[in-house]
Design a protein around this motif. Structure first.
Motif, short mmCIF file in Angstrom:
data_model
loop_
_atom_site.label_atom_id
_atom_site.label_comp_id
_atom_site.label_asym_id
_atom_site.label_seq_id
_atom_site.Cartn_x
_atom_site.Cartn_y
_atom_site.Cartn_z
N LYS A 68 0.27 -0.50 0.06
CA LYS A 68 0.18 0.20 0.14
C LYS A 68 0.84 1.20 0.15
O LYS A 68 0.73 2.12 -0.47
CB LYS A 68 -1.06 0.00 1.18
CG LYS A 68 -0.45 -0.37 2.74
CD LYS A 68 -1.62 0.28 3.42
CE LYS A 68 -0.83 -0.15 5.58
NZ LYS A 68 -1.74 -0.12 5.82
N ASN A 69 1.78 1.20 0.40
CA ASN A 69 2.98 2.15 1.06
C ASN A 69 3.43 2.57 -0.40
O ASN A 69 3.28 3.43 -1.36
CB ASN A 69 3.99 2.69 1.17
CG ASN A 69 3.06 2.03 2.70
OD1 ASN A 69 2.44 2.79 3.44
ND2 ASN A 69 3.47 1.19 3.93
N LEU A 70 3.46 1.75 -1.16
CA LEU A 70 4.11 2.01 -2.96
C LEU A 70 3.60 2.35 -3.63
O LEU A 70 3.76 3.28 -4.74
CB LEU A 70 5.27 0.57 -2.76
CG LEU A 70 6.18 0.03 -4.25
CD1 LEU A 70 6.91 1.26 -4.16
CD2 LEU A 70 6.36 -0.66 -4.60
N LYS A 71 1.78 1.85 -3.49
CA LYS A 71 0.80 2.54 -4.63
C LYS A 71 1.02 3.97 -4.34
O LYS A 71 0.29 4.58 -5.09
CB LYS A 71 -0.25 1.26 -4.05
CG LYS A 71 0.21 -0.07 -4.55
CD LYS A 71 -1.63 -0.71 -4.46
CE LYS A 71 -1.32 -2.58 -4.89
NZ LYS A 71 -2.43 -2.76 -4.51
N GLU A 72 0.94 4.06 -3.00
CA GLU A 72 0.99 5.22 -2.75
C GLU A 72 1.93 6.49 -3.28
O GLU A 72 1.75 7.43 -3.76
CB GLU A 72 0.86 6.40 -1.19
CG GLU A 72 -0.11 6.87 -0.36
CD GLU A 72 -1.74 6.61 -0.65
OE1 GLU A 72 -1.99 7.98 -1.44
OE2 GLU A 72 -2.49 5.64 -0.80
N PHE A 73 3.06 5.87 -3.04
CA PHE A 73 4.49 6.23 -3.60
C PHE A 73 3.56 6.67 -4.98
O PHE A 73 4.32 7.81 -5.79
CB PHE A 73 5.41 5.45 -4.05
CG PHE A 73 6.66 6.39 -4.46
CD1 PHE A 73 7.20 7.19 -5.27
CD2 PHE A 73 6.61 5.32 -5.64
CE1 PHE A 73 8.16 7.67 -5.26
CE2 PHE A 73 7.24 5.42 -6.57
CZ PHE A 73 8.08 6.98 -6.71
N GLN A 329 12.18 6.53 1.82
CA GLN A 329 12.28 4.81 2.75
C GLN A 329 11.34 3.48 2.63
O GLN A 329 11.76 1.80 2.07
CB GLN A 329 13.05 5.09 4.32
CG GLN A 329 12.66 5.38 4.92
CD GLN A 329 14.12 5.06 5.65
OE1 GLN A 329 14.43 3.80 4.88
NE2 GLN A 329 15.34 6.33 6.14
N VAL A 330 11.01 4.25 1.53
CA VAL A 330 9.80 3.21 0.54
C VAL A 330 9.73 2.61 -0.46
O VAL A 330 10.03 1.69 -0.63
CB VAL A 330 7.98 3.83 0.91
CG1 VAL A 330 7.29 2.82 -0.33
CG2 VAL A 330 7.40 4.34 1.70
N VAL A 331 11.11 3.58 -0.84
CA VAL A 331 11.58 2.55 -2.45
C VAL A 331 12.37 1.98 -1.77
O VAL A 331 13.53 1.41 -2.79
CB VAL A 331 11.77 4.41 -3.53
CG1 VAL A 331 12.48 4.06 -4.43
CG2 VAL A 331 10.88 4.92 -4.04
N GLY A 332 13.71 2.70 -0.97
CA GLY A 332 14.68 2.23 -0.76
C GLY A 332 14.67 0.52 -0.32
O GLY A 332 15.00 -0.29 -0.66
N LEU A 333 13.03 -0.11 0.46
CA LEU A 333 13.40 -0.86 0.51
C LEU A 333 12.48 -2.03 -0.21
O LEU A 333 12.78 -2.93 -0.43
CB LEU A 333 11.65 -1.13 2.09
CG LEU A 333 12.23 -0.58 3.13
CD1 LEU A 333 10.89 -0.59 3.71
CD2 LEU A 333 13.15 -1.15 3.82
N TYR A 334 12.04 -1.22 -1.27
CA TYR A 334 11.84 -1.89 -2.48
C TYR A 334 13.17 -2.51 -3.19
O TYR A 334 13.26 -3.51 -3.66
CB TYR A 334 10.44 -1.21 -3.51
CG TYR A 334 10.66 -1.57 -4.47
CD1 TYR A 334 10.36 -2.94 -5.29
CD2 TYR A 334 11.95 -1.32 -5.82
CE1 TYR A 334 9.52 -3.05 -6.61
CE2 TYR A 334 12.05 -1.99 -7.16
CZ TYR A 334 10.98 -3.13 -7.62
OH TYR A 334 11.35 -3.25 -8.80
N LEU A 397 5.05 7.16 9.91
CA LEU A 397 5.31 8.25 9.93
C LEU A 397 4.76 8.03 7.79
O LEU A 397 4.08 8.47 7.66
CB LEU A 397 6.08 8.75 9.95
CG LEU A 397 6.04 10.48 8.89
CD1 LEU A 397 4.84 11.06 9.76
CD2 LEU A 397 7.58 10.68 8.54
N TYR A 398 5.35 6.77 7.39
CA TYR A 398 5.39 6.79 5.41
C TYR A 398 3.45 6.71 5.56
O TYR A 398 2.56 6.68 4.77
CB TYR A 398 5.85 6.06 5.11
CG TYR A 398 7.48 6.29 4.90
CD1 TYR A 398 7.98 7.40 3.79
CD2 TYR A 398 8.42 6.51 5.92
CE1 TYR A 398 9.04 8.24 3.83
CE2 TYR A 398 9.25 6.70 5.80
CZ TYR A 398 9.75 8.08 4.38
OH TYR A 398 11.04 8.13 4.74
N GLU A 399 3.21 6.14 6.68
CA GLU A 399 1.20 5.71 6.81
C GLU A 399 0.99 7.07 6.12
O GLU A 399 -0.79 6.28 5.97
CB GLU A 399 1.61 4.86 7.55
CG GLU A 399 1.74 4.06 7.71
CD GLU A 399 1.37 2.52 7.35
OE1 GLU A 399 0.52 1.93 6.16
OE2 GLU A 399 2.16 1.15 7.42
#
Length: 638
Positions: A68-73, A329-334, A397-399
């Motif tokens: 869901k976080n990547l989709k929001e990105f 951080q979202v992109v970094g984890l991907y 926080l990214y949520e």
């Protein structure tokens, strides 16, 4: 770059950096939209290419992970990439934020709106943030900071500084064109720009310069709430502090006391219009990257003049960087989960543990530390936290970064700033979160955090030439091994050495040991101070902490390499020089010389090996050779 078969053997005794990198430097081309090319930059370019391809396909609806976080990105990335809409909107999205600045009637009105402006990161000479208390890192403290100048450093405003004058000319010209594009008349533009620059020049003398800021410990200047409230008669600092943390703080840590003690000279009825113009210009410049493409390109003119980059990024690349900066951080984890294997993570973890063991042995057998100080140093090393690759969990926080697709890009960006800053202010009074990573996994870098006593190695740096399973162990120790030991060394450099094993600012040295260490640090300052580069002379005091870390890192990595089966000492030093390979614009070199706490790459590559006897032995270097340094001038700290 820096290929092994390109080493010029005839140069090794005179210039290690040129011997290893010279052939590459002759033909290397700096990308038009960047100021540098080389080791770090090339890895970053490769990651940029990989992620732009992957994320670009996702934008098209292909291979979208169920995250869901990547989709929001991706929603945010889509807004950033929609230049048709951005171009049609022009400057309009920024107008309400600019109008809000112009609507500030007087100093009282400005102070009444302080928190509202702070939450959207509007410019203010006096800025605040919440961070662990340097004397007690289990608790958060409120810090009172200063906002950077238009120019990179106060010294650029000094009389006779031609570079500063030239940059101000570029800034003024860019601003005039931006004001015109925004629809403001020439008279208003001229007045506002002039007042803004006058104000920047007014506040410059009260700020620290880059060398003073490099003395990190001196940011800790705690004031009681009562004393902080008395620093100004025109600004109610006490009321501001209470608004920010929603209570009355016991103390406020002031990073630059001289600046705050000059508050009444900086902000008063006579300077109010200059202050408002300064805020307006900052707001204008800060918005340009979120607007139409022509405004984006124009708005980057000044930063390109600083860095020496010849062109602005293409729209697609600019959109990628804008979106990933918010969801880093979202992109970094991907990136880490897809491209960073468990074998590499385990191997690097082993190297870190081995390097810590080498350091521990060094501390225990050091010939100038007393047993008392050595024992405390080892306790700090034993408590050192080690993070490799990527964080276990995403910062919650990214949520909160939920895109409103009915709003424009700038409105979403401003809302995200509000969320981020409110989150920072709300930490006050809560337990300190020591799990947050300060870098995403796809960033080519590493760091030591003195307040948490941890070292962090994002996945992106764990690649050739720093590290590869295809390189020899010695080459890896000359690359990532030296980087690992460098970060460990920061725990014992002139700044980090003032923090204990819990990350608290505390003197754990005997007086005699501290005096000896300070003498060695001074020797390191003198070793680099005044060394010539293409862009000018090195400032030894500015770069001392990083040079202490480089010296310890290289020396300890060498010892670890020698402990491996069939060590290749020559390969160790060659890869050390290879990782610092960089070609950069003259403008970038000058900027870094003035403000960067790291020595120029050519000096990092060439000077530190001169301190190690093994370098002289393996390359048969003698007096008269360019890489020769008299034995009595060689510096050994750790």
């Amino acid at each position: 770059m820096g290929e092994k078969n390109k080493v010029n053997e005839s140069l090794l005794k005179d210039d290690l950096y040129q011997a290893v990198n010279g052939e590459w430097l002759k033909t290397a081309v700096i990308p038009a939209d960047r100021p540098t090319a080389g080791g770090f930059s090339e890895l970053d370019l490769n990651i940029e290419k990989i992620l732009m391809n992957d994320l670009g396909e996702m934008l098209e609806g292909k291979n979208v992970p169920d995250d869901k976080n990547l989709k929001e990105f991706l929603k945010y990335y889509k807004l950033a990439s929609d230049f048709e809409t951005r171009n049609a909107e022009g400057f309009e999205p920024a107008k309400k934020y600019l109008d809000a600045v112009l609507a500030i009637k007087d100093l009282q009105d400005w102070q009444d709106k302080w928190l509202d402006f702070a939450l959207i990161d509007a410019a203010n000479p006096f800025s605040f943030f919440v961070d662990p208390d340097m004397k007690n890192t289990q608790e958060y403290a409120l810090y009172a900071d200063v906002t950077p100048l238009f120019l990179p450093d106060k010294t650029y405003y000094e009389e006779g500084n031609e570079q500063g004058a030239a940059l101000l000319s570029v800034l003024s010209d860019m601003l005039e064109k931006l004001f015109e594009k925004a629809g403001y008349d020439a008279e208003f533009a001229k007045k506002t720009i002039s007042e803004a620059i006058e104000y920047d020049r007014l506040i410059a003398p009260f700020q620290k310069d880059s060398t003073e800021r490099a003395d990190y410990v001196k940011v800790y200047n705690p004031y009681s709430f009562e004393d902080f409230s008395k620093l100004s008669t025109t600004i109610d600092f006490g009321a501001v502090a209470k608004k920010i943390v929603k209570t009355t703080p016991d103390k406020i840590v002031v990073t630059e006391p001289k600046f705050y003690e000059a508050a009444d000279r900086i902000v008063n009825d006579d300077t109010f219009e200059q202050l408002r113009s300064w805020i307006f210009v900052h707001t204008l410049m800060d918005s340009t990257g979120f607007l139409s493409d022509d405004v984006r390109v124009l708005g980057g003119t000044f930063s390109r003049a600083l860095s020496g980059a010849k062109e602005a990024m293409k729209p697609e690349k600019a959109a990628y960087h804008l979106a990933t900066a918010r969801y880093d951080q979202v992109v970094g984890l991907y990136y880490a989960h897809k491209y960073f294997g468990p074998d590499a993570k385990a191997d690097v973890q082993h190297m870190v543990e081995k390097m810590v063991a080498v350091y521990k042995k060094r501390l225990e057998t050091n010939d100038w530390l007393s047993k008392e100080t050595a024992k405390k140093a080892v306790a700090k090393l034993d408590a050192l936290g080690i993070n490799v690759g990527y964080p276990d969990e995403l910062d919650p926080l990214y949520e909160k970064y939920l895109v409103d697709e009915t709003k424009n890009l700038l409105d979403n960006a401003i809302e995200f700033r509000r969320i981020q800053i409110a989150d920072n202010f709300d930490r006050y009074g809560k337990p300190v979160d020591r799990t947050r990573w300060e870098m995403p996994a796809h960033q080519v870098n590493a760091y030591y955090n003195p307040s948490f006593n941890i070292i962090v190695f994002p996945a992106a740096i764990l690649q050739a030439p720093f590290y590869s399973l295809k390189q020899t162990a010695s080459e890896n120790y000359g690359g990532i091994g030296a980087v690992i030991a460098h970060e460990i060394s920061h725990a014992f450099d002139n700044n980090g050495s003032q923090f204990d094993e819990f990350g608290n600012l505390s003197n754990w040295w005997t007086d005699e040991d501290l005096k000896h260490f300070e003498g060695l640090a001074q020797e390191m300052i003198e070793e680099f101070d005044g060394l010539e580069t293409e862009a000018g002379k090195c400032n030894g005091k500015l770069v001392v902490s990083e040079n202490i870390a480089d010296a310890g890192g290289l020396s300890c990595a060498l010892e670890a390499a020698k402990g491996e089966e069939n060590p290749d000492i020559k390969g160790f030093f060659l890869n050390w020089a290879r990782i610092w390979c960089m070609k950069s614009s003259l403008e970038c070199q000058k900027l870094l010389l003035a403000i960067d706490v790291h020595a120029p790459n050519v000096l990092r590559a060439n000077v530190q090996p001169k301190n190690l006897q093994e370098f002289y032995d393996v390359f048969d270097v003698h007096e008269g050779d360019g890489m020769w340094l008299e034995p009595e001038k060689r510096i050994h700290i750790w």
